[in-house]
Scaffold this active site. Structure first.
Site, PDB file in Angstrom:
ATOM      1  N   GLU A   7      -4.743  -5.247  11.030  1.00 16.74           N
ATOM      2  CA  GLU A   7      -3.754  -4.180  11.173  1.00 16.74           C
ATOM      3  C   GLU A   7      -3.999  -3.423  12.483  1.00 16.74           C
ATOM      4  OE1 GLU A   7      -2.000  -2.999   7.117  1.00 16.74           O
ATOM      5  OE2 GLU A   7      -3.682  -1.676   7.527  1.00 16.74           O
TER       6      GLU A   7
ATOM      7  N   GLY B  62       3.017   2.224  10.772  1.00 19.65           N
ATOM      8  CA  GLY B  62       3.988   3.303  10.617  1.00 19.65           C
ATOM      9  C   GLY B  62       4.761   3.649  11.881  1.00 19.65           C
TER      10      GLY B  62
ATOM     11  N   ASN C 113       0.850  -1.192   0.000  1.00 19.49           N
ATOM     12  CA  ASN C 113       0.000   0.000   0.000  1.00 19.49           C
ATOM     13  C   ASN C 113       0.888   1.245   0.000  1.00 19.49           C
ATOM     14  OD1 ASN C 113      -1.850   2.031   0.512  1.00 19.49           O
ATOM     15  ND2 ASN C 113      -2.172   1.477   2.662  1.00 19.49           N
TER      16      ASN C 113
ATOM     17  N   SER D 260       3.886  -2.056  10.233  1.00 17.21           N
ATOM     18  CA  SER D 260       5.354  -2.043  10.394  1.00 17.21           C
ATOM     19  C   SER D 260       6.024  -3.340   9.962  1.00 17.21           C
ATOM     20  CB  SER D 260       5.734  -1.694  11.834  1.00 17.21           C
ATOM     21  OG  SER D 260       5.365  -0.357  12.123  1.00 17.21           O
TER      22      SER D 260
ATOM     23  N   LYS E 163      -0.038   4.319  -0.207  1.00 14.49           N
ATOM     24  CA  LYS E 163      -0.693   5.511   0.357  1.00 14.49           C
ATOM     25  C   LYS E 163      -0.528   6.690  -0.631  1.00 14.49           C
ATOM     26  CE  LYS E 163       0.349   3.576   4.806  1.00 14.49           C
ATOM     27  NZ  LYS E 163       0.265   3.694   6.235  1.00 14.49           N
TER      28      LYS E 163
ATOM     29  N   HIS F  46      -9.283   0.943   5.569  1.00 11.48           N
ATOM     30  CA  HIS F  46      -7.964   1.189   6.151  1.00 11.48           C
ATOM     31  C   HIS F  46      -8.137   2.147   7.341  1.00 11.48           C
ATOM     32  CE1 HIS F  46      -3.853   2.516   6.693  1.00 11.48           C
ATOM     33  NE2 HIS F  46      -3.478   1.446   6.015  1.00 11.48           N
TER      34      HIS F  46
ATOM     35  N   GLU G 142      -6.568   4.616   8.284  1.00  8.47           N
ATOM     36  CA  GLU G 142      -6.435   6.048   7.965  1.00  8.47           C
ATOM     37  C   GLU G 142      -7.731   6.589   7.366  1.00  8.47           C
ATOM     38  OE1 GLU G 142      -2.839   5.658   5.688  1.00  8.47           O
ATOM     39  OE2 GLU G 142      -1.758   5.144   7.522  1.00  8.47           O
TER      40      GLU G 142
HETATM   41  C1  PEP Z   1      -0.543   0.147   6.113  1.00  9.42           C
HETATM   42  O1  PEP Z   1      -0.650   1.331   5.856  1.00  9.42           O
HETATM   43  O2  PEP Z   1      -1.424  -0.649   5.786  1.00  9.42           O
HETATM   44  C2  PEP Z   1       0.668  -0.291   6.807  1.00  9.42           C
HETATM   45  C3  PEP Z   1       0.693  -1.502   7.263  1.00  9.42           C
HETATM   46  O3  PEP Z   1       1.694   0.624   6.922  1.00  9.42           O
HETATM   47  P1  PEP Z   1       3.174   0.350   7.491  1.00  9.42           P
HETATM   48  O4  PEP Z   1       3.643  -0.947   6.900  1.00  9.42           O
HETATM   49  O5  PEP Z   1       3.971   1.508   7.018  1.00  9.42           O
HETATM   50  O6  PEP Z   1       3.067   0.252   8.978  1.00  9.42           O
END
Ligand code: PEP
Length: 254
Positions: A170, A176, A10, A215, A12, A98, A100
């Protein structure tokens, strides 16, 4: 039931159209026309790049997804992009829910479920993201939150639709941040999610791919991917370099 392992990146709000095309070319240069080890790889760029990356991947085994969709098919909805448009561009996947989108755009559990339904109706595979916030984790409410987020999706999709659904667990506190749950914790929750799906739709739950996201990096992907109920990863920041994403896809499982 066998589940094809899935690695999804992803991006973003990163990469222009030209940068996206260059990334796709680089991935093919590194891996050839197909992902390694019979795995599936999905690149999920910003909307403007979806079509361009689909064109770049034409004739290869790499897949493309979108990061969001708006409800409806066509109409007077300035700025909106529907599942129909995403599918017509050549994408196979779309992320819904997601954290966000939930946090910054106010998407509710019910809206997420409607989006999963719209995605499926358009022939796409929704990647349904669920996960608890840090305060919910600290309060021991993780399973309660996952059940609440999953319930409207289970209510709205017919049992047969689940063959094409992907769920990404998640934890919001891991996205992040560089912090991750233990692989055993993540696997326990993936099993919990599969059991919840099984209770609602029966055997088809065995076909649903459940990803861990938050992460994930080259250093830790193997520990999550190797767990019995985790079928792959949804990767944000660490997917932004084609070379890193290619290395992650080729990581051996224990
Ligand atoms: C995500 O945005 O779905 C995600 C897992 O981000 P990151 O791997 O940067 O934590």
């Amino acid at each position: 039931m066998t589940r094809v392992p899935l690695l999804a990146g992803n991006w973003k709000m990163h990469k222009t159209v030209e940068e996206s095309r260059a990334y796709a070319r680089h991935l093919i240069d590194l891996l050839g026309a197909d992902p390694p080890l019979g795995r599936e790889m999905v690149v999920i760029p910003p909307f403007l790049s979806v079509w361009a990356v689909c064109r770049q991947f034409a004739g290869t085994g790499f897949q493309v997804g979108a990061q969001n969709l708006d409800l409806g098919r066509e109409g007077a909805m300035t700025g909106a992009v529907s599942a129909y448009h995403i599918a017509e561009a050549g994408a196979r996947y779309v992320i819904v829910g997601h954290s966000e989108r939930r946090q910054f755009f106010g998407e509710t559990d019910d809206v997420v479920a409607e989006k999963a339904k719209a995605a499926h109706a358009a022939g796409l595979s929704p990647i349904v993201c669920i996960g608890e916030r840090e305060d919910e984790f600290d309060a021991g409410k993780t399973e309660e939150v996952l059940s609440r987020q999953l319930a409207p999706v289970l209510a709205i999709l017919p049992a047969t639709a689940w063959e094409r659904v992907v769920v990404a667990y998640e934890p919001v506190w891991a996205i992040g941040t560089g912090r991750v749950p233990t692989p055993a914790q993540a696997d326990h929750l993936a099993g919990f999610i599969r059991q919840a799906i099984f209770s609602a739709v029966g055997q088809t739950a065995g076909a649903v791919r459940i990803l861990y996201g938050g992460s994930v990096s080259l250093a830790n992907i193997q520990t999550f991917w190797g767990m019995p109920d985790i079928d792959g990863a949804l990767v944000g920041g660490a997917s932004l370099k084609a070379a890193d994403f290619a290395r992650m896809a080729a990581v051996p499982l224990e």
